[in-house]
Enzyme design. Structure first.
Site, PDB file in Angstrom:
ATOM      1  N   HIS A 157       0.829  -1.223   0.000  1.00 30.74           N
ATOM      2  CA  HIS A 157       0.000   0.000   0.000  1.00 30.74           C
ATOM      3  C   HIS A 157       0.856   1.263   0.000  1.00 30.74           C
ATOM      4  CE1 HIS A 157      -3.321  -2.713   1.310  1.00 30.74           C
ATOM      5  NE2 HIS A 157      -2.345  -3.273   2.001  1.00 30.74           N
ATOM      6  N   SER A 278      14.549  22.462 -14.407  1.00 30.32           N
ATOM      7  CA  SER A 278      13.332  23.208 -14.681  1.00 30.32           C
ATOM      8  C   SER A 278      13.727  24.596 -15.169  1.00 30.32           C
ATOM      9  CB  SER A 278      12.504  23.318 -13.397  1.00 30.32           C
ATOM     10  OG  SER A 278      11.713  24.487 -13.434  1.00 30.32           O
ATOM     11  N   LYS A 284      15.414  22.094  -9.237  1.00 26.38           N
ATOM     12  CA  LYS A 284      14.788  20.845  -9.691  1.00 26.38           C
ATOM     13  C   LYS A 284      15.739  19.894 -10.416  1.00 26.38           C
ATOM     14  CE  LYS A 284      10.823  19.931  -9.774  1.00 26.38           C
ATOM     15  NZ  LYS A 284       9.597  20.457 -10.319  1.00 26.38           N
ATOM     16  N   GLU A 291       9.748   9.174 -16.231  1.00 27.77           N
ATOM     17  CA  GLU A 291       8.355   9.569 -16.462  1.00 27.77           C
ATOM     18  C   GLU A 291       7.887   9.146 -17.851  1.00 27.77           C
ATOM     19  OE1 GLU A 291       7.587  13.709 -14.473  1.00 27.77           O
ATOM     20  OE2 GLU A 291       9.695  13.516 -14.980  1.00 27.77           O
TER      21      GLU A 291
END
Ligand code: ARG
Length: 465
Positions: A157, A278, A284, A291
């Protein structure tokens, strides 16, 4: 006169829109090498059977070789008016060798031709995928061996469950990928039957030798039913199903990389080679590759769905619907290759933060099961009762904001007086992982042995053993 193969009974040129919807050359040009291989095998067989003359067959084969090199050198002219790759090659053959070219299409149709080409294409793609998946397994197994003893929280979970080792986690993917390879191998076995000679749908009246063409093209046997041979696309569905499952595995791993690399977790670090910055937030480091591995599965599963829908309810035998079997397939196969390559890159690149992982493994009372197991083993308690008592001790520790191994013995004894000092020996994270010695468990000993087993197996495969 048009150059169309079927021009004979047509007086008018096709409408421009028909030409546009009908043309497949923009994508089926990828089949050129397989189409030429199929044609060469067919021409040789026709000559051997005395169906065409040996001289003509020689000219045809030489012409096809010329076309192959023209395409490979980028000198071949493609045009939508010529519909598909089969027509292109035949038209060019006629330019090169004259009327003998017209004999090549004896005892075959584009229907058995395209079914053969696509099987050859997919077979080759499966072989390449198998190799690159094996390379990914190797990268994972190497990293797993290096981190057989690196502890991290195991999750259920996405909540800390029990400590595991990083190597163990990586080897889980090696197992998944082994099944992916098995599925592809299985699909390859079933697709390896040759449709050539099924002709349009009913077979042919010429005395062809289907065994010979099947063998020349590396097929196990000719397909036994001509209707099935030209209309079956199970092999596409099956391959794309296997490809989709593999992409699912890669997307799960990619998602874990995204989670682990997030500063909130901080379990791994990806180098500058696999992250981007970024344009507005200077701090970042975005895991773009991961992704995209996570996201690109959309087009792969999309291709599978598309062909499932095309095939559903399609009457036998060939229908032009079947032309829609290629574009998505080519894309899905090359996308999976890219995803595998990106994943190999990330596996080699990523470095776990062992300290952070170990600290996290101790958070969330991940050794509560070890405590329950100790109560069972030392006090002969039924597991259910031990579970309840361990739960009460966790609640007490949580209230005192202490990890289990820092909770004073007296606090534990307030709940179960028979608990002794000895309990502390089993509450440490390293002890917890070491104790999971059951087959397939996370003890570093198992993980090391499993990683070595895979490395040995993969090395043997590489040597062709
Ligand atoms: N381009 C076609 C395809 O991909 C080749 C077969 C054409 N056959 C036909 N009967 N029109 O399916």
């Amino acid at each position: 006169m048009s150059k169309r193969m079927w021009g004979g009974r047509f007086a008018e040129e096709p409408n421009a829109i028909l030409e546009e919807i009908n043309a497949s050359i923009d994508f089926d040009r990828h089949l050129y090498a397989h189409d030429i291989a199929g044609s060469k095998a067919h021409a040789s067989m026709l000559a051997k059977q005395g169906i065409i003359g040996a001289e003509d067959a020689k000219k045809i084969i030489q012409g096809l070789d010329t076309i192959l090199s023209e395409i490979e050198r980028g000198e071949f002219k493609f045009s939508r008016a010529l519909e598909d790759i089969h027509t292109h090659i035949e038209a060019r053959l006629e330019e090169l060798i004259g009327p003998a070219a017209g004999r090549l299409h004896t005892a075959r149709s584009r229907n058995d031709q395209v079914a053969t080409d696509l099987r050859l294409f997919i077979r080759e793609a499966i072989d390449r995928l198998d190799q690159s998946i094996a390379e990914l397994q190797l990268a994972l197994a190497e990293k797993a061996l290096a981190h057989a003893g690196t502890v991290m929280p195991g999750f259920t979970h996405l909540q800390p469950a029990q400590p595991v080792t990083f190597g163990h986690h990586l080897l889980a993917y090696v197992e998944m990928l082994a099944r992916d390879r098995g599925r592809l191998e299985d699909a390859r076995k079933r697709l390896n039957e040759c449709p050539l000679g099924a002709a349009a749908l009913a077979g042919t009246s010429f005395p062809i030798d289907r065994e010979a063409t099947a063998e020349a093209l590396g097929f196990d046997r000719p397909a036994a039913n001509s209707l099935d041979a030209v209309s079956d696309r199970d092999f596409v569905l099956e391959t794309l199903a296997a490809v989709s499952i593999c992409a699912i595995h890669l997307s799960r791993f990619a998602e874990e990389i995204v989670i682990w690399a997030s500063p909130a977790f901080g379990f791994i670090r990806l180098s500058d080679r696999f992250t981007t910055g970024s344009s507005i937030m200077p701090q970042k480091r975005n895991p773009d590759a991961a992704e995209l591995v996570r996201a690109k599965i959309g087009r792969i599963v999309g291709a599978l769905m598309q062909i499932i829908v095309v095939m559903k309810g399609l009457p036998l035998a060939y229908a032009k619907d079947l032309q829609e079997d290629k574009e998505g397939t080519f894309d899905a196969l090359s996308t999976l290759s890219l995803l595998i390559a990106a994943t190999i890159g990330m596996v080699r690149d990523l470095e776990p933060d062992e300290k952070r992982m170990k600290a996290a493994a101790g958070e969330g009372y991940a050794t509560a099961t070890d405590l329950a197991d100790w109560l069972v083993r030392q006090l002969g308690m039924p597991f259910r009762e031990a579970h309840r008592i361990a739960g009460e001790i966790v609640a007490r520790a949580a209230k005192a904001r202490l990890p289990l191994h820092r909770l004073p013995l007296s606090e534990m004894q307030a709940i179960e007086p028979r608990i002794t000092e000895e309990v502390f020996s089993i509450l440490s994270i390293p002890h917890s992982v070491k104790s999971r010695t059951s087959f397939g468990g996370t003890t570093p000993l198992n993980v090391r042995a499993q990683a070595r087993k895979w490395l040995k197996r993969l090395a043997k495969e590489r040597k062709g053993g």
